[in-house]
Design an enzyme around this catalytic site. Sequence first.
Site: not given
Ligand code: ASP
Length: 338
Positions: A13, A58, A91, A161, A273
């Site tokens: 992002t 991404d 992510d 995490t 979990q």
């Molecule tokens: N989908 C994006 C990624 O992991 C989310 C982010 O960067 O916050 O590249």
Amino acid sequence: MMGKVLIIYTGGTIGMTKSSKGYAPADGDFEDTLKRIPELYDSQMPSWELIQLSPVKDSSNMDVHDWNRIAEMIENHYEQYDGFVILHGTDTMAYTASALSFMLEELSKPVILTGSQIPLCEIRNDARDNLITSIVIAAQGVVNEVCIFFGGSLIRGNRSTKYSSDGLIAFLSPNYPALAEAAIDIQYNYPQGIKESHLPRQLHVQYLLDVPIAVIKVFPGIKFKYYTEILNHNFRGIVIETFGAGNIPGGAENIEKAISAKDNDTIYVICSQCPAGSVSLGQYETSTILQNAEGVSGLDMTTEAAMTKLYYLISKGYERSEIIDLMEKNLRGEIRSD
Ligand code: ASP
């Protein structure tokens, strides 16, 4: 004296722009985007240089091959820099951080992963602070391991995490205290002397093989008979995310039956979990079946750490019994050592 930092831009992002299909990484010169942060060019900033992965991604599209490429970039530039900042999507940042923590053997310099929840192209963003502080931490050289800096906290990479999809504190380290907090000063809570006690250290990168690994999350009423093929044939290692302290539904559909249906080499690692706490096999009847089925306790490891540790140990060529033994041992601070 502040050290010299290499920034490795991999995507995420932080550098994304809006496309007709939503936010996507733009393959251009990221240094142009960085000009939106004039402080980076201030004389008080540690000196830094930038390289980028091609194509940038991404992080949802990243896999073992990308971890290898990032590790290779660090290896190729290791002697010229005192610290590394990896700009990465949020992510899968915890997976990459966990993988690198194992791959970068004998690491003696900071490797700080960061990114942002709001892209730099937006007026209001968390990229500026995350990046500037990460560069300072990498230049200070206090931590000599793979970490994530995000939302004001520095946490151990293989304990991290992703916790929030939209909050600015996106990562947690539920089973290990933060290594530093960015307040007026950067306040480290880091055991000094680690560097000295392990000298001399020569970086060695263990590249990962793209072996088949799986993660299975159990749920109430899961029917293991439908998983027999997966559990027995397809994977070298499977992380099973169980309830609480390692519990799993029993009865006629129990996993022991499914696993022992065929002799196989698969390694079953039992994680929880619950983000916090530890697996304790045998504490309940509902986890004893996993002990009988040769499940390896993941103790307080995250799923991200357990999964990438499997890749690492398999890639090192260890025998099954050695891998089972090492999964429960502390290699990089990823698991409690009693
Ligand atoms: N989908 C994006 C990624 O992991 C989310 C982010 O960067 O916050 O590249």
